[in-house]
Design a protein around this motif. Structure first.
Motif, mmCIF file in Angstrom:
data_model
loop_
_atom_site.group_PDB
_atom_site.id
_atom_site.type_symbol
_atom_site.label_atom_id
_atom_site.label_comp_id
_atom_site.label_asym_id
_atom_site.label_seq_id
_atom_site.Cartn_x
_atom_site.Cartn_y
_atom_site.Cartn_z
ATOM 1 N N LEU A 164 0.834 -1.203 0.000
ATOM 2 C CA LEU A 164 0.000 0.000 0.000
ATOM 3 C C LEU A 164 0.866 1.250 0.000
ATOM 4 N N VAL A 165 0.567 2.156 -0.928
ATOM 5 C CA VAL A 165 1.268 3.439 -1.026
ATOM 6 C C VAL A 165 0.242 4.561 -0.901
ATOM 7 N N ALA A 166 0.586 5.601 -0.164
ATOM 8 C CA ALA A 166 -0.325 6.746 -0.048
ATOM 9 C C ALA A 166 0.488 8.014 0.128
ATOM 10 N N GLY A 167 -0.075 9.112 -0.341
ATOM 11 C CA GLY A 167 0.570 10.408 -0.193
ATOM 12 C C GLY A 167 -0.439 11.470 0.188
ATOM 13 N N VAL A 168 -0.003 12.435 0.967
ATOM 14 C CA VAL A 168 -0.871 13.533 1.415
ATOM 15 C C VAL A 168 -0.165 14.861 1.168
ATOM 16 N N TRP A 169 -0.876 15.802 0.559
ATOM 17 C CA TRP A 169 -0.393 17.171 0.416
ATOM 18 C C TRP A 169 -1.276 18.075 1.249
ATOM 19 N N THR A 170 -0.666 19.006 1.963
ATOM 20 C CA THR A 170 -1.421 20.034 2.677
ATOM 21 C C THR A 170 -0.904 21.400 2.248
ATOM 22 N N GLY A 171 -1.810 22.345 2.177
ATOM 23 C CA GLY A 171 -1.443 23.700 1.777
ATOM 24 C C GLY A 171 -2.690 24.534 1.583
ATOM 25 N N ASN A 172 -2.503 25.805 1.266
ATOM 26 C CA ASN A 172 -3.614 26.718 1.021
ATOM 27 C C ASN A 172 -3.758 26.982 -0.473
ATOM 28 N N ASN A 173 -4.997 27.101 -0.929
ATOM 29 C CA ASN A 173 -5.252 27.307 -2.356
ATOM 30 C C ASN A 173 -4.618 28.587 -2.895
ATOM 31 N N ASN A 174 -4.437 29.561 -2.049
ATOM 32 C CA ASN A 174 -3.828 30.823 -2.493
ATOM 33 C C ASN A 174 -2.319 30.852 -2.264
ATOM 34 N N ASN A 175 -1.747 29.711 -1.914
ATOM 35 C CA ASN A 175 -0.302 29.559 -1.715
ATOM 36 C C ASN A 175 0.226 30.363 -0.533
#
Length: 215
Positions: A164-175
Motif C-alpha cells: 500500500l502506497v499513499a501520499g498527502v499534500w497540505t497547503g492553502n489554495n492561495n499559496n
C-alpha cells in the motif's frame, strides 16, 4: 538551525537534512536525478530547477509522486498508473478493463537499500522523535518521507508498506504560508489513512533481494 557536521547518507536522508541533499545532487548531476525521477513515473517538466530540485524547487503532481513511491514499494518495478480499473455497461458488459503493465526500471538492490533507510525509524528519530506520525505501530514496517517548502507553503507526507502506497499534500489554495511543517500537518492525515486501510491485514516485510551485504 545549526549544522550536524559530517553525517552518513542514512542519517542525512532519514533526518531530511538539506545540505547533504544539495551536495548529493551536485555530485551525481541534476540530469541523472531527473532521469531517475522520470524512470519511476514522475512526468513533471523539471524546467530550470537547478540544485533546488532536491528542496522542492520544481512542482510535482501528487499522483506522480505516489506513483514514483509505488515503484520503490515494488522493488524498482514501475506499474502504469490508472484511475479507472474497469468500465461496465448497464447490461453488465465489460467495455474496457485495465491491464497491468510493469517494467523493471531500477536496480532491485539499490531500491532495497533506499527503502531500508526510509523505513528505519531509529535513524530518523533524532529529528522526528521515536513515535512520530511516520510510524504505524504493531511492528509494521513502513517507509516514509516528509517534505516542506519555503514558509510552510506545502507540506507532504508519502509512504508505503509492501502492498500500500499513499501520499498527502497540505497547503492553502492561495499559496499562503501554513503555520506548521509537513510532520504536523500532512503526517497525521497520512498516518490515520494508512492505519485504517491496513487494519486487519497481516504485517508484511519488505523483500530483501539476493546480494545485499551487511557490515
Amino acid at each position: 538551525l545549526g549544522e550536524n557536521g559530517p553525517v552518513s547518507m542514512r542519517k542525512a536522508l532519514a533526518g531530511s537534512l538539506n545540505i547533504p541533499a544539495v551536495k548529493t545532487i551536485a555530485l551525481v548531476g541534476e540530469a541523472n536525478v531527473i532521469k531517475t525521477a522520470k524512470d519511476v513515473g514522475i512526468d513533471s517538466p523539471f524546467k530550470d530547477c537547478g540544485l533546488a530540485l532536491v528542496l522542492g524547487g520544481c512542482d510535482v503532481k501528487l499522483v506522480d509522486h505516489v506513483g514514483g513511491y509505488a515503484t520503490l514499494a515494488n522493488g524498482g518495478k514501475k506499474v502504469q498508473k490508472t484511475s479507472i480499473l474497469k468500465v461496465v455497461s448497464q447490461e453488465g458488459e465489460t467495455l474496457e478493463e485495465y491491464e497491468e503493465k510493469s517494467e523493471q526500471v531500477l536496480d532491485e538492490q539499490a531500491v532495497y537499500e533506499l527503502v531500508n533507510i526510509m523505513s528505519d525509524n531509529q535513524a530518523r528519530s533524532y529529528v522526528f522523535g521515536a513515535n512520530s506520525a511516520l510510524t504505524l505501530g504493531a511492528g509494521r514496517p513502513v517507509a516514509a518521507k516528509t517534505g516542506t517548502t519555503q514558509d510552510f507553503r506545502d507540506g507532504w507526507t508519502l509512504g508505503f508498506t509492501p502492498s500500500l502506497v499513499a501520499g498527502v499534500w497540505t497547503g492553502n489554495n492561495n499559496n499562503s504560508p501554513m503555520k506548521q511543517d509537513a510532520v504536523v500537518m500532512a503526517g497525521p492525515i497520512w498516518n490515520k489513512f494508512m492505519k485504517e486501510a491496513l487494519e486487519g491485514n497481516a504485517v508484511e516485510q519488505f523483500n530483501e533481494p539476493d546480494g545485499i551485504k551487511r557490515i
